[in-house]
Design an enzyme around this catalytic site. Structure first.
Site, PDB file in Angstrom:
ATOM      1  N   LEU A  53      22.591 -14.167  16.938  1.00 27.89           N
ATOM      2  CA  LEU A  53      23.373 -14.811  15.883  1.00 27.89           C
ATOM      3  C   LEU A  53      24.818 -14.339  15.922  1.00 27.89           C
ATOM      4  CD1 LEU A  53      23.915 -16.363  13.250  1.00 27.89           C
ATOM      5  CD2 LEU A  53      22.856 -14.468  12.018  1.00 27.89           C
ATOM      6  N   TYR A  93      26.579 -15.784  19.149  1.00 23.40           N
ATOM      7  CA  TYR A  93      26.664 -17.241  19.015  1.00 23.40           C
ATOM      8  C   TYR A  93      27.726 -17.620  17.988  1.00 23.40           C
ATOM      9  CZ  TYR A  93      25.304 -21.997  17.730  1.00 23.40           C
ATOM     10  OH  TYR A  93      25.318 -23.333  17.450  1.00 23.40           O
ATOM     11  N   HIS A  94      27.689 -16.968  16.846  1.00 20.84           N
ATOM     12  CA  HIS A  94      28.642 -17.257  15.770  1.00 20.84           C
ATOM     13  C   HIS A  94      30.083 -17.055  16.240  1.00 20.84           C
ATOM     14  CE1 HIS A  94      30.487 -17.374  11.828  1.00 20.84           C
ATOM     15  NE2 HIS A  94      30.934 -16.143  12.006  1.00 20.84           N
ATOM     16  N   HIS A  95      30.357 -15.909  16.841  1.00 20.80           N
ATOM     17  CA  HIS A  95      31.731 -15.612  17.231  1.00 20.80           C
ATOM     18  C   HIS A  95      32.218 -16.497  18.384  1.00 20.80           C
ATOM     19  CE1 HIS A  95      32.731 -12.427  14.492  1.00 20.80           C
ATOM     20  NE2 HIS A  95      31.519 -11.934  14.666  1.00 20.80           N
ATOM     21  N   VAL A 146      32.712 -20.151  16.900  1.00 20.56           N
ATOM     22  CA  VAL A 146      33.886 -20.209  16.011  1.00 20.56           C
ATOM     23  C   VAL A 146      35.161 -20.200  16.848  1.00 20.56           C
ATOM     24  CG1 VAL A 146      35.258 -18.881  14.349  1.00 20.56           C
ATOM     25  CG2 VAL A 146      32.840 -19.263  13.930  1.00 20.56           C
TER      26      VAL A 146
END
Length: 152
Positions: free
Chosen positions: A24, A27-29, A32
């Site tokens: 997570l 993936y998030h960074h 974004v």
């Protein structure tokens, strides 16, 4: 030093505390970063809301990481609150996308395009699913397994 300049602040805290970086987080960074590069050129409507929500959540999260790194005992409820805030941020991201799309359909001047709204919505929906999964695994499942261990 170069790694510290590249990594976001929360990643640095995690690495320095020798904790595992979960999917997570990466993936998030990464998404974004890609979405920000993609959207910056168009200065899309909603971008200010996305940034403001993100800054607010990260301000609380960085404070939490700093206090923990300094050795303070922080209630587990505070970590739960941060994750719930992140989940709320994802819901609000979808709401903002819906509003931007609605305004565009009404003919209001709204600097965005449908493709950007689709990518942003997919991103926020995927974050919503992953943050809910994280919340369940970190706080619901662990709480149940700890209660089961105590009753044995």
């Amino acid at each position: 030093i170069l790694l510290a300049l590249i990594l976001p602040g929360d990643t640095l805290f995690i690495v320095l505390r020798k904790q595992k970086l979960i999917f997570l987080h990466w993936y998030h960074h990464i998404t974004v970063l890609l979405y920000s590069w993609y959207s910056y050129k168009d200065m899309v409507a909603g971008g200010g809301w996305f940034m403001t929500m993100n800054y607010l959540v990260h301000a609380v999260m960085y404070s939490y990481y700093a206090l923990r790194a300094a050795g303070f005992k922080i209630s587990r409820k505070f970590a739960m609150f941060i994750t719930l805030t992140q989940i709320s941020q994802m819901v609000m991201g979808c709401v903002v996308n819906y509003l931007v799309y609605s305004w565009m359909q009404q003919g209001q001047e709204c600097p965005s395009h449908v493709q950007n709204i689709v990518w942003s919505s997919l991103m926020y929906l995927s974050y919503f699913v992953l943050f809910c999964q994280f919340f369940f695994e970190a706080y619901v499942t662990k709480t149940k397994s700890n209660a089961a261990k105590k009753s044995q």
